[in-house]
Scaffold this active site. Structure first.
Site, short mmCIF file in Angstrom:
data_model
loop_
_atom_site.label_atom_id
_atom_site.label_comp_id
_atom_site.label_asym_id
_atom_site.label_seq_id
_atom_site.Cartn_x
_atom_site.Cartn_y
_atom_site.Cartn_z
N ASP A 162 0.87 -1.30 -0.10
CA ASP A 162 -0.08 -0.23 -0.07
C ASP A 162 0.91 1.28 0.02
OD1 ASP A 162 -1.87 1.95 0.69
OD2 ASP A 162 -2.16 1.38 2.45
N GLU A 219 0.34 10.76 1.38
CA GLU A 219 -0.95 10.16 1.11
C GLU A 219 -1.25 9.74 2.57
OE1 GLU A 219 -4.16 7.52 0.70
OE2 GLU A 219 -1.98 7.03 1.74
N GLU A 220 -0.46 9.06 3.04
CA GLU A 220 -0.82 8.54 4.37
C GLU A 220 -0.89 9.37 5.71
OE1 GLU A 220 -1.70 5.41 4.71
OE2 GLU A 220 -0.63 4.15 3.39
N ASP A 259 -5.29 2.74 -5.75
CA ASP A 259 -4.84 2.65 -4.60
C ASP A 259 -5.19 1.08 -4.12
OD1 ASP A 259 -3.69 2.73 -1.87
OD2 ASP A 259 -4.52 5.02 -1.90
N HIS A 272 -1.75 -2.31 6.29
CA HIS A 272 -1.12 -1.34 7.15
C HIS A 272 -0.49 -2.71 8.34
CE1 HIS A 272 -2.59 2.87 6.89
NE2 HIS A 272 -2.43 2.45 5.58
#
Length: 351
Positions: free
Chosen positions: A176, A208-209, A231, A315
């Site tokens: 990711d 982005e995170e 994504d 994640h």
């Protein structure tokens, strides 16, 4: 370059949000072989442009995949030399216990994440999940030596070896959204075989995170006619309901919700069915947790699509993805781009 080989290289890079520079340089070197011009925005997002056939409308299609990953940051060094840390992005502390890590200081320092052994926990604590403040990194040194090697603010990543599993499936950290980056490489390869009017802006967004920041600045710079965020979505596992997940190996998921332009979404489905590309539907009535939410509301508003690649264990350090889903996502996007031209663009953008 082979998809698995490229994805492995991407995963091995440290690209914690705000610290993506080395990965940007690597992507730059790869994409300069397939695109016509490469630039950056002022936040650091890389923009690789593949020109289309000349047309009076100068159609611009933006493809966005973020290159940053979640990680950790040093916050302190205890008297016994253990390292305290916090998260950068959405890290679940429950996934950290007993992990091997790399502290990215002037040189790489290896360590392990430890906590109080179960033998020494009281009965009330044994059933509780660990919190970030309960964890520490052991590098083997005392406080004096640790402070010589490590500084407050150093970035930390999980040490994880990229592995190929069965059925064309791979597992590693930070897929990711490095799977999205690999998708863009496959897409430009597909576009080399096709004619397309639109100029294609392959954007590798940063941060982005921690708030889809790179998508905000890069979209404002480009001002595209169409924006597509690529994504990952929640791959099906036994505990997930079908409505909350998408199946591995069954193709990309075309998102449905308020973030998504309805006519462009219909066109994607037509393309998928026309070329026998497998696809799924992902429901997301909110702004989506992707770059798509920032692309859509940039400037006066950008017609936006979100396409999700199924990924399990998001994640964590063992994110798992099917390579066929990456390739089918790329084919779908490339075919979509090839059918957008000055004669039909306005019609697709109407509500």
């Amino acid at each position: 370059m082979d998809t698995i080989e490229f994805l492995k290289e991407l995963s091995n890079y440290n690209s914690v949000s705000g610290y993506e520079q080395n990965l940007s340089k690597y992507i730059h070197n790869v994409f300069q072989k397939y695109t016509d011009d490469i630039t950056y925005d002022k936040l650091g997002s890389l923009i690789a442009i593949k020109n289309g056939e000349k047309n009076y409308q100068n159609i611009k299609i933006m493809l966005a995949a973020h290159i940053d990953e979640i990680g950790l940051m040093v916050t302190g060094i205890a008297e016994n030399g253990s390292i305290k840390f916090t998260s950068v992005g959405g890290v679940d502390p429950r996934t950290l216990v007993a992990q091997e890590v790399i502290i990215h200081s002037e040189k790489e320092i290896y360590g392990v994440i430890g906590t109080l052994p179960p033998h020494l926990q009281d009965s009330d604590s044994k059933d509780n999940a660990f919190k970030m403040e309960d964890l520490y990194i052991d590098i083997g040194y005392d406080e004096v030596k640790a402070k010589e090697l490590i500084s407050i603010g150093d970035i930390i990543t999980i040490k994880r070896e990229f592995k190929v599993l069965e059925s064309n499936t791979v597992t590693s950290k930070s897929l990711d959204d490095k799977a999205g980056v690999a998708t863009l490489l496959e897409c430009v390869k597909e576009l080399k075989k096709l004619k397309h009017q639109a100029d294609v802006y392959n954007v590798f967004t940063v941060q982005e995170e921690v708030g889809t920041r790179g998508a905000i600045t890069s979209t404002y710079k480009i001002d595209p006619d169409i924006g597509i965020a690529i994504d990952v979505g929640f791959g099906k596992t036994p505990e997930l309901e079908d409505a909350d997940s998408i199946k591995m190996g069954k193709g990309p998921a075309i998102t449905l919700g308020g973030n998504i332009h309805p006519q462009l979404r219909k066109k994607l489905i037509v393309i998928a069915e026309k070329y026998n590309i497998p696809y799924q539907t992902e429901l997301d009535p909110g702004p989506t947790g992707t770059d798509g939410r920032s692309i859509q509301i940039s400037r006066a508003g950008i017609p936006t699509l979100v396409i999700s690649i199924p990924l399990r264990y998001m994640h964590t350090s063992v994110e798992t993805i099917n390579i066929d889903d990456i390739k089918n996502t790329a084919k779908l996007i490339a075919r979509f781009i090839s059918e957008i031209d000055s004669n039909n663009l306005e019609g697709y953008l109407c509500y």
